[in-house]
Scaffold this motif. Sequence first.
Motif, PDB file in Angstrom:
ATOM      1  N   LEU A 112     130.065   6.906  22.148  1.00 47.27           N
ATOM      2  CA  LEU A 112     131.142   6.753  23.131  1.00 47.27           C
ATOM      3  C   LEU A 112     131.572   5.294  23.245  1.00 47.27           C
ATOM      4  N   ALA A 113     130.617   4.375  23.167  1.00 46.30           N
ATOM      5  CA  ALA A 113     130.949   2.944  23.197  1.00 46.30           C
ATOM      6  C   ALA A 113     131.778   2.568  21.972  1.00 46.30           C
ATOM      7  N   LEU A 114     131.450   3.142  20.814  1.00 50.82           N
ATOM      8  CA  LEU A 114     132.222   2.859  19.604  1.00 50.82           C
ATOM      9  C   LEU A 114     133.612   3.477  19.686  1.00 50.82           C
ATOM     10  N   GLU A 115     133.738   4.623  20.344  1.00 50.77           N
ATOM     11  CA  GLU A 115     135.067   5.208  20.565  1.00 50.77           C
ATOM     12  C   GLU A 115     135.924   4.267  21.400  1.00 50.77           C
ATOM     13  N   GLU A 116     135.341   3.730  22.477  1.00 55.29           N
ATOM     14  CA  GLU A 116     136.075   2.792  23.330  1.00 55.29           C
ATOM     15  C   GLU A 116     136.468   1.534  22.560  1.00 55.29           C
ATOM     16  N   LYS A 117     135.524   1.007  21.786  1.00 56.67           N
ATOM     17  CA  LYS A 117     135.798  -0.197  20.991  1.00 56.67           C
ATOM     18  C   LYS A 117     136.896   0.074  19.975  1.00 56.67           C
ATOM     19  N   SER A 118     136.868   1.246  19.358  1.00 58.08           N
ATOM     20  CA  SER A 118     137.884   1.561  18.350  1.00 58.08           C
ATOM     21  C   SER A 118     139.273   1.673  18.983  1.00 58.08           C
TER      22      SER A 118
ATOM     23  N   PHE B 135     142.385   2.225  16.581  1.00 62.35           N
ATOM     24  CA  PHE B 135     142.162   3.420  15.770  1.00 62.35           C
ATOM     25  C   PHE B 135     141.189   4.342  16.490  1.00 62.35           C
ATOM     26  N   GLU B 136     141.006   5.532  15.945  1.00 63.28           N
ATOM     27  CA  GLU B 136     140.088   6.505  16.530  1.00 63.28           C
ATOM     28  C   GLU B 136     138.851   6.622  15.654  1.00 63.28           C
ATOM     29  N   PHE B 137     137.709   6.205  16.171  1.00 60.42           N
ATOM     30  CA  PHE B 137     136.455   6.269  15.419  1.00 60.42           C
ATOM     31  C   PHE B 137     135.974   7.713  15.368  1.00 60.42           C
ATOM     32  N   ASP B 138     135.774   8.238  14.167  1.00 58.53           N
ATOM     33  CA  ASP B 138     135.317   9.614  13.978  1.00 58.53           C
ATOM     34  C   ASP B 138     133.827   9.607  13.676  1.00 58.53           C
ATOM     35  N   TRP B 139     133.029  10.021  14.658  1.00 61.81           N
ATOM     36  CA  TRP B 139     131.588  10.083  14.478  1.00 61.81           C
ATOM     37  C   TRP B 139     131.108  11.523  14.343  1.00 61.81           C
ATOM     38  N   THR B 140     132.039  12.460  14.139  1.00 59.78           N
ATOM     39  CA  THR B 140     131.688  13.875  14.070  1.00 59.78           C
ATOM     40  C   THR B 140     131.853  14.459  12.674  1.00 59.78           C
TER      41      THR B 140
END
Length: 89
Positions: free
Chosen positions: A43-49, A54-59
Amino acid sequence: MTSLELIDIIKDLIDEDFQISDTSPLIGGNSSIDSMNLVQICLALEEKSEEDGFEFDWTSEKALSMTNSFFRTPATLAEEYNRQLNNKA
């Protein structure tokens, strides 16, 4: 993002005194990070992205693969973050 910047994010989420290096396992039996902490990191990486445009895809399937997962270490996770950042449309 460098692996040191990612380590700072992890330490901010978990504990400032948490001992972790760029080669520490983030997943698996040798990891000191539990599943809730891993979600917090994502979630922190999503916010940072979002800040980086851009949208960080961790899924992705790659993320969930035990042998190829970019969640293996802070270094591999930072590398994937940068790959997605550089490939943003």
